[in-house]
Design a protein around this motif. Sequence first.
Motif, PDB file in Angstrom:
ATOM      1  N   GLN A 114       0.797  -1.228   0.000  1.00 11.23           N
ATOM      2  CA  GLN A 114       0.000   0.000   0.000  1.00 11.23           C
ATOM      3  C   GLN A 114       0.828   1.275   0.000  1.00 11.23           C
ATOM      4  N   TRP A 115       0.131   2.361  -0.288  1.00  9.06           N
ATOM      5  CA  TRP A 115       0.778   3.670  -0.326  1.00  9.06           C
ATOM      6  C   TRP A 115       1.052   4.143   1.099  1.00  9.06           C
ATOM      7  N   GLY A 116       2.180   4.803   1.291  1.00  4.81           N
ATOM      8  CA  GLY A 116       2.517   5.358   2.600  1.00  4.81           C
ATOM      9  C   GLY A 116       1.675   6.597   2.865  1.00  4.81           C
ATOM     10  N   PHE A 160      -0.159  13.741  -0.008  1.00  7.68           N
ATOM     11  CA  PHE A 160       0.104  14.555  -1.206  1.00  7.68           C
ATOM     12  C   PHE A 160      -1.024  14.361  -2.219  1.00  7.68           C
ATOM     13  N   HIS A 161      -1.400  13.096  -2.482  1.00  9.00           N
ATOM     14  CA  HIS A 161      -2.413  12.822  -3.501  1.00  9.00           C
ATOM     15  C   HIS A 161      -3.709  13.558  -3.207  1.00  9.00           C
ATOM     16  N   TRP A 162      -4.243  13.389  -1.996  1.00  3.34           N
ATOM     17  CA  TRP A 162      -5.587  13.928  -1.710  1.00  3.34           C
ATOM     18  C   TRP A 162      -5.564  15.431  -1.449  1.00  3.34           C
ATOM     19  N   TRP A 188       9.524  13.309  -3.379  1.00  3.31           N
ATOM     20  CA  TRP A 188       9.286  12.195  -2.462  1.00  3.31           C
ATOM     21  C   TRP A 188       9.095  10.889  -3.230  1.00  3.31           C
ATOM     22  N   ARG A 189       8.423  10.980  -4.374  1.00  7.31           N
ATOM     23  CA  ARG A 189       8.140   9.804  -5.188  1.00  7.31           C
ATOM     24  C   ARG A 189       9.431   9.178  -5.716  1.00  7.31           C
ATOM     25  N   LEU A 190      10.439  10.022  -5.993  1.00  8.19           N
ATOM     26  CA  LEU A 190      11.713   9.498  -6.499  1.00  8.19           C
ATOM     27  C   LEU A 190      12.433   8.720  -5.396  1.00  8.19           C
ATOM     28  N   ARG A 241       8.856   4.209  -2.970  1.00  6.67           N
ATOM     29  CA  ARG A 241       8.569   3.233  -4.009  1.00  6.67           C
ATOM     30  C   ARG A 241       7.068   3.271  -4.286  1.00  6.67           C
ATOM     31  N   ARG A 242       6.597   2.502  -5.251  1.00  4.82           N
ATOM     32  CA  ARG A 242       5.146   2.417  -5.394  1.00  4.82           C
ATOM     33  C   ARG A 242       4.719   0.970  -5.127  1.00  4.82           C
ATOM     34  N   PRO A 243       3.491   0.780  -4.654  1.00  6.91           N
ATOM     35  CA  PRO A 243       3.045  -0.593  -4.417  1.00  6.91           C
ATOM     36  C   PRO A 243       2.975  -1.375  -5.731  1.00  6.91           C
ATOM     37  N   LEU A 258      -0.463  12.782 -15.756  1.00  2.29           N
ATOM     38  CA  LEU A 258      -0.987  13.582 -14.633  1.00  2.29           C
ATOM     39  C   LEU A 258       0.138  14.383 -13.986  1.00  2.29           C
ATOM     40  N   TYR A 259       1.283  13.735 -13.781  1.00  4.19           N
ATOM     41  CA  TYR A 259       2.419  14.463 -13.194  1.00  4.19           C
ATOM     42  C   TYR A 259       2.821  15.620 -14.115  1.00  4.19           C
ATOM     43  N   GLY A 260       2.898  15.337 -15.424  1.00  2.59           N
ATOM     44  CA  GLY A 260       3.295  16.376 -16.384  1.00  2.59           C
ATOM     45  C   GLY A 260       2.332  17.560 -16.334  1.00  2.59           C
ATOM     46  N   GLY A 265     -10.599  10.216 -16.385  1.00  6.40           N
ATOM     47  CA  GLY A 265     -10.330   8.839 -16.815  1.00  6.40           C
ATOM     48  C   GLY A 265      -9.654   8.047 -15.705  1.00  6.40           C
ATOM     49  N   HIS A 266      -8.740   8.721 -15.019  1.00  4.77           N
ATOM     50  CA  HIS A 266      -7.974   8.121 -13.923  1.00  4.77           C
ATOM     51  C   HIS A 266      -8.906   7.753 -12.752  1.00  4.77           C
ATOM     52  N   ALA A 267      -9.811   8.675 -12.404  1.00  2.00           N
ATOM     53  CA  ALA A 267     -10.750   8.415 -11.305  1.00  2.00           C
ATOM     54  C   ALA A 267     -11.706   7.288 -11.701  1.00  2.00           C
ATOM     55  N   ARG A 308      -8.618   1.171  -2.460  1.00  5.91           N
ATOM     56  CA  ARG A 308      -8.574   1.147  -0.975  1.00  5.91           C
ATOM     57  C   ARG A 308      -7.197   1.510  -0.425  1.00  5.91           C
ATOM     58  N   ARG A 309      -6.163   1.066  -1.129  1.00  6.65           N
ATOM     59  CA  ARG A 309      -4.816   1.307  -0.585  1.00  6.65           C
ATOM     60  C   ARG A 309      -4.353   2.743  -0.796  1.00  6.65           C
ATOM     61  N   MET A 310      -5.140   3.541  -1.560  1.00  8.61           N
ATOM     62  CA  MET A 310      -4.800   4.962  -1.722  1.00  8.61           C
ATOM     63  C   MET A 310      -5.678   5.813  -0.793  1.00  8.61           C
TER      64      MET A 310
HETATM   65  C1  HEM Z   1      -7.081  15.969 -10.166  1.00 11.67           C
HETATM   66  C2  HEM Z   1      -7.219  14.808  -9.684  1.00 11.67           C
HETATM   67  C3  HEM Z   1      -6.148  13.738  -9.567  1.00 11.67           C
HETATM   68  C4  HEM Z   1      -4.806  13.741  -9.867  1.00 11.67           C
HETATM   69  C5  HEM Z   1      -3.979  14.888 -10.435  1.00 11.67           C
HETATM   70  C6  HEM Z   1      -4.278  12.437  -9.503  1.00 11.67           C
HETATM   71  C7  HEM Z   1      -2.957  12.053  -9.668  1.00 11.67           C
HETATM   72  C8  HEM Z   1      -2.464  10.801  -9.392  1.00 11.67           C
HETATM   73  C9  HEM Z   1      -1.122  10.363  -9.677  1.00 11.67           C
HETATM   74  C10 HEM Z   1      -0.037  11.213 -10.341  1.00 11.67           C
HETATM   75  C11 HEM Z   1      -1.004   9.090  -9.238  1.00 11.67           C
HETATM   76  C12 HEM Z   1       0.227   8.193  -9.359  1.00 11.67           C
HETATM   77  C13 HEM Z   1       0.955   8.136  -8.071  1.00 11.67           C
HETATM   78  C14 HEM Z   1       2.377   7.717  -8.264  1.00 11.67           C
HETATM   79  O1  HEM Z   1       2.654   6.729  -8.955  1.00 11.67           O
HETATM   80  O2  HEM Z   1       3.243   8.420  -7.712  1.00 11.67           O
HETATM   81  C15 HEM Z   1      -2.274   8.719  -8.646  1.00 11.67           C
HETATM   82  C16 HEM Z   1      -2.558   7.503  -8.063  1.00 11.67           C
HETATM   83  C17 HEM Z   1      -3.821   7.114  -7.681  1.00 11.67           C
HETATM   84  N1  HEM Z   1      -4.988   7.878  -7.737  1.00 11.67           N
HETATM   85 FE1  HEM Z   1      -5.150   9.767  -8.364  1.00 11.67          FE
HETATM   86  N2  HEM Z   1      -5.306  11.667  -8.998  1.00 11.67           N
HETATM   87  C18 HEM Z   1      -6.457  12.421  -9.037  1.00 11.67           C
HETATM   88  C19 HEM Z   1      -7.712  12.060  -8.627  1.00 11.67           C
HETATM   89  C20 HEM Z   1      -8.044  10.814  -8.155  1.00 11.67           C
HETATM   90  C21 HEM Z   1      -9.377  10.394  -7.773  1.00 11.67           C
HETATM   91  C22 HEM Z   1     -10.634  11.281  -7.784  1.00 11.67           C
HETATM   92  C23 HEM Z   1      -9.273   9.094  -7.371  1.00 11.67           C
HETATM   93  C24 HEM Z   1     -10.339   8.137  -6.878  1.00 11.67           C
HETATM   94  C25 HEM Z   1     -11.533   8.022  -7.369  1.00 11.67           C
HETATM   95  C26 HEM Z   1      -7.887   8.696  -7.500  1.00 11.67           C
HETATM   96  C27 HEM Z   1      -7.364   7.462  -7.176  1.00 11.67           C
HETATM   97  C28 HEM Z   1      -6.040   7.103  -7.275  1.00 11.67           C
HETATM   98  C29 HEM Z   1      -5.541   5.791  -6.930  1.00 11.67           C
HETATM   99  C30 HEM Z   1      -6.366   4.638  -6.395  1.00 11.67           C
HETATM  100  C31 HEM Z   1      -4.158   5.800  -7.175  1.00 11.67           C
HETATM  101  C32 HEM Z   1      -3.166   4.644  -6.967  1.00 11.67           C
HETATM  102  C33 HEM Z   1      -3.081   3.863  -8.238  1.00 11.67           C
HETATM  103  C34 HEM Z   1      -2.129   2.699  -8.106  1.00 11.67           C
HETATM  104  O3  HEM Z   1      -1.957   2.145  -7.005  1.00 11.67           O
HETATM  105  O4  HEM Z   1      -1.545   2.334  -9.145  1.00 11.67           O
HETATM  106  N3  HEM Z   1      -7.159   9.773  -7.975  1.00 11.67           N
HETATM  107  N4  HEM Z   1      -3.153   9.771  -8.778  1.00 11.67           N
END
Ligand code: HEM
Length: 191
Positions: free
Chosen positions: A9-11, A17-19, A68-70, A73-75, A96-98, A159-161, A177-179
């Motif tokens: 899982q994610w730390g 940072f993500h949320w 921090w990501r560098l 690690r990632r799960p 997304l990062y770009g 698309g990601h969500a 769940r792990r995020m």
């Molecule tokens: C503007 C909105 C968002 C951005 C910019 C974003 C960005 C990212 C990025 C860059 C990662 C990759 C993390 C990494 O490898 O370092 C990630 C992972 C993730 N995001 Fe988002 N995210 C957004 C919204 C959301 C939303 C709304 C959800 C849930 C519905 C979500 C769920 C996840 C999950 C579950 C992962 C982990 C994926 C994995 O384990 O491979 N994200 N996000």
Amino acid sequence: MRLKSDAMQWGSLAKAFHWTIVLLLLAQGTLGLVMVELPKRPGVIPYFTFHKSLGLTILLLALLRLGWRLFDRRPEEPASMPRGQVLAARIGHALLYGLLFAVPLSGWLFDSATALRPLYWWGLVQMPSLTGGAEPGLKEIAKEAHEWLFWALVLVAAGHAAAALVHHFFNRDDVLRRMLPGRRDSIARTP
Ligand code: HEM
Ligand code: HEM
């Protein structure tokens, strides 16, 4: 609380940072779309000033997050995930990062090329001009770029969500769940 991510899982720092960035982007995007519709009077300047400071804060958080990501690690992806899907997720995350950098940088470039007022971060730190003065031609390009890059970010993030929800509700794995915030010791290795 585990700061670093592990194989399962994610730390807590990656989650924070993500949320935080997701919430700030929601507020920032809404503010941007609303403020450009307001009548051009001096009273709207504080909204633009706030938008610029918040945008620079998102840029700083994106930098810290990538740093921090560098180091972190990632799960692992669920073993059941097809290679094509793993690749698509990687490309989506890279995009997304770009965009997390490109959107605020294009806003900053537009501000520099306009050269109306000095740019301050929360009224405290004066930011350098990216152009060194007014650049009328570049101003128009940067303005268009800022708007289009923002919509690109909205599209890729949607698309990601959606992919995260498909993992949760259809594949029934732990990818979403792990995020999510909070410690989840109960997470079992995904199939
Ligand atoms: C503007 C909105 C968002 C951005 C910019 C974003 C960005 C990212 C990025 C860059 C990662 C990759 C993390 C990494 O490898 O370092 C990630 C992972 C993730 N995001 Fe988002 N995210 C957004 C919204 C959301 C939303 C709304 C959800 C849930 C519905 C979500 C769920 C996840 C999950 C579950 C992962 C982990 C994926 C994995 O384990 O491979 N994200 N996000
Ligand atoms: C991730 C951060 C950012 C997001 C999501 C964002 C989003 C937006 C959006 C949606 C608009 C409205 C575009 C339109 O419909 O015309 C906008 C406009 C604007 N943004 Fe940003 N922005 C960000 C960062 C920045 C930064 C860092 C600056 C400057 C330092 C900035 C300066 C501006 C300006 C000056 C406008 C008004 C453009 C006009 O007059 O049409 N933005 N932004």
